[in-house]
Design a protein around this motif. Structure first.
Motif, PDB file in Angstrom:
ATOM      1  N   GLY A 171       5.688  20.871 -32.769  1.00 26.84           N
ATOM      2  CA  GLY A 171       5.628  19.921 -33.879  1.00 26.84           C
ATOM      3  C   GLY A 171       6.570  18.757 -33.716  1.00 26.84           C
ATOM      4  O   GLY A 171       6.214  17.598 -33.996  1.00 26.84           O
ATOM      5  N   ALA A 172       7.800  19.028 -33.246  1.00 26.66           N
ATOM      6  CA  ALA A 172       8.781  17.955 -33.076  1.00 26.66           C
ATOM      7  C   ALA A 172       8.363  16.998 -31.968  1.00 26.66           C
ATOM      8  O   ALA A 172       8.480  15.768 -32.103  1.00 26.66           O
ATOM      9  N   ALA A 173       7.865  17.544 -30.863  1.00 21.93           N
ATOM     10  CA  ALA A 173       7.441  16.688 -29.752  1.00 21.93           C
ATOM     11  C   ALA A 173       6.232  15.846 -30.135  1.00 21.93           C
ATOM     12  O   ALA A 173       6.121  14.677 -29.736  1.00 21.93           O
ATOM     13  N   LEU A 174       5.339  16.426 -30.923  1.00 22.56           N
ATOM     14  CA  LEU A 174       4.180  15.662 -31.385  1.00 22.56           C
ATOM     15  C   LEU A 174       4.615  14.528 -32.306  1.00 22.56           C
ATOM     16  O   LEU A 174       4.114  13.402 -32.200  1.00 22.56           O
ATOM     17  N   ALA A 175       5.536  14.800 -33.213  1.00 26.97           N
ATOM     18  CA  ALA A 175       6.018  13.763 -34.122  1.00 26.97           C
ATOM     19  C   ALA A 175       6.658  12.614 -33.354  1.00 26.97           C
ATOM     20  O   ALA A 175       6.543  11.447 -33.746  1.00 26.97           O
ATOM     21  N   GLN A 176       7.296  12.928 -32.240  1.00 20.91           N
ATOM     22  CA  GLN A 176       7.892  11.883 -31.410  1.00 20.91           C
ATOM     23  C   GLN A 176       6.825  11.111 -30.644  1.00 20.91           C
ATOM     24  O   GLN A 176       6.911   9.882 -30.505  1.00 20.91           O
ATOM     25  N   ALA A 177       5.805  11.830 -30.161  1.00 22.78           N
ATOM     26  CA  ALA A 177       4.745  11.178 -29.393  1.00 22.78           C
ATOM     27  C   ALA A 177       3.823  10.356 -30.276  1.00 22.78           C
ATOM     28  O   ALA A 177       3.307   9.307 -29.848  1.00 22.78           O
ATOM     29  N   GLU A 178       3.590  10.811 -31.513  1.00 15.90           N
ATOM     30  CA  GLU A 178       2.675  10.125 -32.441  1.00 15.90           C
ATOM     31  C   GLU A 178       3.371   9.941 -33.793  1.00 15.90           C
ATOM     32  O   GLU A 178       3.019  10.569 -34.792  1.00 15.90           O
ATOM     33  N   PRO A 179       4.378   9.064 -33.855  1.00 16.31           N
ATOM     34  CA  PRO A 179       5.124   8.901 -35.116  1.00 16.31           C
ATOM     35  C   PRO A 179       4.298   8.340 -36.259  1.00 16.31           C
ATOM     36  O   PRO A 179       4.711   8.407 -37.417  1.00 16.31           O
TER      37      PRO A 179
END
Length: 414
Positions: A171-179
């Motif tokens: 979830g954290a990596a996705l939020a960084q990749a697709e803010p």
């Protein structure tokens, strides 16, 4: 007239077949009722799906079947009044989806998919269409930890079986990749191999221009006028009758209409789908698919394209409204959408066969007649690949893929 061909259908499959024939010295005429690439090939997610090494099987678990039956979720919908007519074909689809049969089907499916990028790249380069293509893959989004865990397991198994590449994002990596995403997710799988196209209809149009540059003709005509004539085939066009030694039926969801007039009965059925474009400020790094809600969101030239899942209904039945309305509602909760670009959603139909494989090969009762349809969700992905396969067979070459699993004769009645 010995090395001449009519190709009926101006979608991705028909255009690519015609181009491959022209490359082999055929005098080719493509017959289309409108502009190439403006029907089924226009209305897809615009993805060249190298990761799609297995077709969509019919679900067998009771929970999924009950959810679909009562209309929970947005990935599958159906029209009750149409079910009696299409139920026998859906039953065959369910039967072919048993693991013992599905494994062999998936192997034959992957044999086509593995070539999709190379075959598209050849045509993209020749057509000067690189400006339409992004090579950053797409992301499958998961809302719940349970679904994410299952998706990760399948992605790893798929990589082991076929070598397709993916990156696991929590979830954290996705939020960084697709803010730009407005709703937190459990995670995502970033499929690295696929390409996305900013205007699917325009790419088919570029391929059609490539066909004309190779000497092929594109004429408006009625595919239903196809008849035997002087040892070959004839079709009526706006410019008058056109004759050729061979003919290919590549009409997507309309293919069975013409095949039936010649005495062939294929169990083709359709999965309908909808999309609509919306104004938006941008921000997605790649296209995304909300797996548990059954919608895709793809940055395109006209705006953000929001798609629905599958609708089981008669091809020409009136449009439904529920799926697209739900898709818009879901998309607005995920991304900052503006107004709809079109007055009404677009609707199209995917041509499906119950064994999940396309029909590619010669007719058994009519010399010089060929069938090329039934690609379901992947006509846009597979057009250049199966177009080459069909053209090689028509030209008497040794096919680069074993054509046996796709033979029309598998539907021949005794």
């Amino acid at each position: 007239m010995t090395k001449s061909a009519l190709v009926l259908g101006g979608g991705m499959v028909g255009v690519c077949t015609a181009w491959h024939l022209a490359q082999r010295g055929f005098d080719v005429t493509l017959i289309e009722r409108g502009e190439p690439g403006r029907e089924t090939s226009y209305g897809n997610a615009g993805l060249i799906q190298r990761e799609a090494v297995e077709p969509y099987e019919f679900p067998h678990d009771l929970g999924t079947l009950l959810r679909v039956a009562v209309g929970i979720g947005n990935d599958v919908a159906w029209r009750a009044r149409d079910l009696p007519a299409i139920a026998p074909r859906l039953l065959r689809y369910w039967w072919h989806s048993f693991p013992s049969r599905y494994r062999a089907i998936a192997r034959s499916y992957e044999a086509m998919i593995r070539h999709c990028l190379d075959e598209h790249q050849r045509m993209i380069a020749a057509a000067g269409a690189d400006n339409l293509v992004a090579r950053d893959g797409w992301k499958a989004l998961y809302r719940t930890g349970r679904a994410f865990e299952a998706g990760v397991g399948e992605a790893r198994a798929r990589a082991q079986r076929t070598g397709v590449l993916s990156e696991i994002l929590d979830g954290a990596a996705l939020a960084q990749a697709e803010p730009v995403l407005l709703h937190p997710m459990a995670g995502a799988i970033h499929w690295r191999d696929p390409w996305s196209v900013s205007d699917p209809g325009e790419l088919v149009g570029r391929y059609a221009a490539l066909l004309e540059a190779a000497g092929g003709r594109i004429l408006r005509g009625d595919a239903r006028s196809l008849t035997r004539h002087a040892g070959g085939w004839r079709v009526e066009t706006a410019q008058g009758p056109v004759d050729a030694a061979q003919a290919v039926i590549a009409l997507g969801p309309w293919s069975d209409m013409v095949a039936r007039t010649l005495g062939y009965r294929f169990p083709l059925f359709v999965k309908r789908g909808y999309h609509r474009h919306f104004a938006w400020p941008g921000g997605l790094a790649t296209p995304v698919l909300d797996t548990e809600m059954g919608i895709a969101m793809i940055p395109m030239a006209r705006g953000l394209r929001v798609t629905t899942g599958a609708e089981f209904a008669h091809r020409d039945a009136p449009s439904g409204t529920r799926q697209m309305a739900r898709s818009e509602q879901i998309a607005r909760a995920l991304l900052p959408l503006g107004a709809a670009v079109e007055a009404q959603p677009w609707r199209g139909a995917r041509p499906c066969m119950p064994d999940m494989l396309p029909v590619i090969g010669p007719a058994w009762d009519h010399p010089g007649l060929w069938f090329h349809f039934g690609h379901a969700h992947q006509g846009f992905t597979l057009g250049p690949t199966t177009g080459r396969l069909c053209a090689e067979m028509m030209n008497g070459e040794t096919p680069f893929i074993d054509p046996a699993p796709y033979s029309p004769a598998r539907f021949r009645r005794a």
